[in-house]
Design an enzyme around this catalytic site. Structure first.
Site, PDB file in Angstrom:
ATOM      1  N   ASP A  56      -5.179 -12.716   2.864  1.00  0.00           N
ATOM      2  CA  ASP A  56      -6.422 -12.239   3.456  1.00  0.00           C
ATOM      3  C   ASP A  56      -7.633 -12.425   2.550  1.00  0.00           C
ATOM      4  OD1 ASP A  56      -5.147 -10.408   1.840  1.00  0.00           O
ATOM      5  OD2 ASP A  56      -5.259  -8.744   3.258  1.00  0.00           O
TER       6      ASP A  56
ATOM      7  N   HIS B  52       0.815  -1.222   0.000  1.00  0.00           N
ATOM      8  CA  HIS B  52       0.000   0.000   0.000  1.00  0.00           C
ATOM      9  C   HIS B  52       0.851   1.276   0.000  1.00  0.00           C
ATOM     10  CE1 HIS B  52      -3.770  -2.042   0.277  1.00  0.00           C
ATOM     11  NE2 HIS B  52      -3.527  -2.566   1.466  1.00  0.00           N
TER      12      HIS B  52
ATOM     13  N   ASP C  83      -3.100 -10.339  -2.742  1.00  0.00           N
ATOM     14  CA  ASP C  83      -3.689  -9.824  -1.506  1.00  0.00           C
ATOM     15  C   ASP C  83      -5.123  -9.381  -1.801  1.00  0.00           C
ATOM     16  OD1 ASP C  83      -2.470  -8.503   1.327  1.00  0.00           O
ATOM     17  OD2 ASP C  83      -4.270  -7.521   0.557  1.00  0.00           O
TER      18      ASP C  83
ATOM     19  N   HIS D 192      -6.652  -6.868  -0.771  1.00  0.00           N
ATOM     20  CA  HIS D 192      -6.703  -5.423  -0.955  1.00  0.00           C
ATOM     21  C   HIS D 192      -5.790  -5.035  -2.119  1.00  0.00           C
ATOM     22  CE1 HIS D 192      -7.537  -6.172   3.367  1.00  0.00           C
ATOM     23  NE2 HIS D 192      -8.475  -5.251   3.163  1.00  0.00           N
TER      24      HIS D 192
END
Length: 308
Positions: free
Chosen positions: A245, A125, A162, A164
């Protein structure tokens, strides 16, 4: 296949507030599952401290200085709304970068076919000028640049599964056709980026998945978008931003994958690494916040890396 594992006790000393999902217990869960005799042949190496100058491969000096000033001498400080630092966080971050760069060196020197880096904090991120989403600096981006600068690599592919979207990796390589970025992720979900229309210089391939998506649509996204892009790009190195995740147990998202899906996706990327990259593949831990789901998924991922 020779699979190397990098980790270090310093990663447990990056302390987050009580109840924070990105916590030291994540690595303890991974350590326990990889202690099984099934992983006896895993080549375990203590992660080296990295060269701080390599952060500049992906981030400007003034941003690096701002992050470093934000590291507290005691207690916990906020870098952004959900990214916190403790006194040992800088050393943890630098060691995570050192491990990723060492993993790149290993696969080019033939010391390993592939490497898994079990480090924290995560990195995908972190944008050029912004620390966010539990991430300080973008480890995958730095490792990709390290491969280009130190090993003369022309093309690096980063595959991010991931749950996200890796907005930071996309931001750093947005207009750079020498790096392919492919991401499967839930949408809508934090950080709100990752639409199919976001293509950069033709080097960004996003495959957003709707909430409650399961194995079939995840695998279809790989088969229809990610793998064809890899074959067209023919990378010299594949880096995985390996967040776990998207597992059905994870509390932060609604994608219903199992550890078998991560085993399958790992195998698919290993086939492309064999076809294009001389088997060179580096995997970096990103997210994964249910301890059981994380441990079982990492076991499947590392087991596949070892089996070939």
């Amino acid at each position: 296949m020779t699979t190397r594992l990098y980790t270090h006790p310093i990663f447990l000393e990056h302390i987050t507030p009580p109840g924070h999902p990105e916590r030291p217990d994540r690595l303890r869960a991974i350590e326990r599952v990889l202690d099984d005799e099934a992983f006896a042949e895993l080549d375990r190496v203590e992660a080296p401290e990295g060269d701080e100058a390599t952060i500049l491969y992906a981030h400007p000096a003034d941003f690096v200085a701002r992050v470093r000033v934000g590291i507290p001498s005691e207690g916990i400080a906020r870098i952004d709304a959900d990214t916190t630092a403790s006194p040992k966080s800088w050393q943890a971050v630098i060691t995570a970068i050192g491990a990723a760069n060492a993993a790149v060196d290993d696969v080019f020197a033939g010391r390993a076919d592939n490497v898994f880096v079990a480090a924290r904090p995560p990195g995908h991120h972190a944008e050029k000028n912004t620390a966010m989403g539990f991430c300080f600096f973008n480890t995958a981006a730095i490792a990709a640049r390290h491969a280009q600068k130190e090993h003369g690599v022309e093309r690096v592919a980063i595959v991010d599964w991931d749950v996200h979207h890796g907005n930071g990796t996309q931001d750093i390589f947005w207009d750079d056709p020498t790096v392919l970025y492919c991401s499967t992720h839930q949408m809508p979900l934090y950080p709100g980026t990752g639409a199919k229309s976001e293509t950069g210089a033709g080097n960004i391939v996003n495959a957003p998945l709707a909430p409650r998506t399961g194995s079939d649509l995840f695998r279809d996204a790989f088969l229809s978008r990610v793998l064809p892009a890899l074959d067209d790009f023919a990378p010299d190195l594949i880096i995985i931003s390996a967040g776990f995740d998207a597992h059905h147990r994870d509390p932060l998202a609604e994608i219903n994958l199992t550890e078998d899906d991560f085993d399958w996706a790992t195998g698919q990327l290993m086939q492309r690494a064999a076809r294009h990259s001389g088997n060179r593949l580096v995997s970096l831990l990103e997210g994964g916040y249910d301890l059981q789901g994380l441990a079982f998924s990492v076991a499947a991922h590392v087991g596949r890396l070892m089996k070939g």
